[in-house]
Design an enzyme around this catalytic site. Structure first.
Site, short mmCIF file in Angstrom:
data_model
loop_
_atom_site.label_atom_id
_atom_site.label_comp_id
_atom_site.label_asym_id
_atom_site.label_seq_id
_atom_site.Cartn_x
_atom_site.Cartn_y
_atom_site.Cartn_z
N SER A 196 10.46 5.11 40.40
CA SER A 196 9.84 6.04 41.34
C SER A 196 9.04 7.09 40.58
CB SER A 196 10.91 6.72 42.20
OG SER A 196 11.60 7.70 41.45
N SER A 241 9.40 10.39 40.77
CA SER A 241 10.04 11.70 40.80
C SER A 241 9.96 12.46 39.49
CB SER A 241 11.51 11.55 41.22
OG SER A 241 12.25 10.90 40.20
N LYS A 299 16.68 12.52 35.83
CA LYS A 299 16.15 13.83 36.16
C LYS A 299 16.23 14.72 34.92
CE LYS A 299 15.97 12.58 40.53
NZ LYS A 299 14.67 12.27 41.19
N SER A 352 10.84 14.78 44.71
CA SER A 352 12.01 14.38 43.92
C SER A 352 13.29 14.62 44.71
CB SER A 352 12.05 15.18 42.60
OG SER A 352 13.25 14.93 41.91
#
Length: 267
Positions: free
Chosen positions: A87, A89, A144, A228
């Site tokens: 993705s 994010s 992250k 995100s």
């Protein structure tokens, strides 16, 4: 599908077959060949002897694959593991289709499948790009940036991140960058390191009043701040969910030909 579990099962099964052959079955094949040779007047011909001594196919496969599977398990569980970014994010730091390497011993050695820590090495630092098992669905891995350590007070309002009451410094690098023209490209400082983030000026985004990170937990955010799914929505990352620290991009593949021109360290 839990690949680690499948790998552990494959190593265990092939190892058991390999061990049984080394301790029992190989000796029995030799004994059968010696008995057959003693029962014949002229002795066994080479072809018949080879047939009696030949390993059954499960043993042959186990002997061939066990060392390879064991090395893969050790490297993947304790040294480095590859992941693909699914993705956006973490844009602009990581793009969809990037293949990354994750240091599995940076935050301590953990057993595969059980995820039990067996050796404490170090703790995540603010600014690290960390892979972890999603607290709400542990079979899914998330990536992250660590922004909050245990005991930190985190606030996010008006697209500004505050840590322990202080605004995290950031400067505008470019409006409407070519890679994402609807956003702002900024450089954000976190500790001694600097990384780039995106903000969407047309989207108010999530607002987060001050929260305190509990002991044994971490607060994470994606660099693509307005796109995100991170700790602002679902909370903190428990220490036992940590997988490792992402440190390099080694390949990019978006469905065409793989590209190695984007090899780089992850900052």
């Amino acid at each position: 599908m839990d690949f680690s579990l499948l790998l552990v099962i494959a190593v265990a099964l092939s190892g058991i077959v390999y061990l049984l052959d080394a301790l029992i079955w190989r000796r029995r094949r030799r004994e059968r060949a010696e008995k057959a040779e003693a029962d014949t007047i002229e002795g066994l011909d080479p072809q018949s002897r080879e047939k009696l001594l030949k390993e059954p196919w499960p043993v042959d496969y186990a002997r061939s694959f066990f060392p390879v599977l064991l090395v893969v398990l050790v490297v993947r569980s304790f040294i480095v593991e590859p992941f693909q970014i699914p993705s956006g994010s973490m844009r602009p730091t990581l793009e969809v289709g990037d293949f990354i390497l994750v240091n599995k011993f940076a935050y301590g050695l953990r057993l595969p499948v059980a995820h039990t820590e067996i050796l404490d090495v170090s703790e995540p630092e603010r600014g690290d790009v960390m892979v972890f098992r999603f607290p709400e669905e542990p079979s899914v891995n998330f990536i992250k940036r660590v922004v909050g350590l245990p005991g930190d007070r985190i606030r996010y309002e008006g697209k500004q991140l505050y840590i322990n009451g202080e605004a995290v410094p950031k400067v505008l690098l470019e409006e409407a960058p070519e890679a994402s023209p609807q956003q702002l490209l900024l450089a954000e400082e976190m500790g001694d390191a600097e990384h780039r983030i995106y903000n969407n000026p047309r989207d108010p985004g999530p607002q987060l009043r001050t929260v305190v990170v509990p002991e044994g937990h971490y607060f994470t955010m994606g660099d693509n701040r307005d796109h995100s799914n991170d700790s602002r929505y679902w909370g903190f990352v428990p220490e036992e969910n940590i997988v490792g620290r992402a440190f390099a991009v080694w390949m990019h593949w978006d469905g065409g030909f793989p590209s190695f021109t984007s090899m780089r360290r992850i900052e």
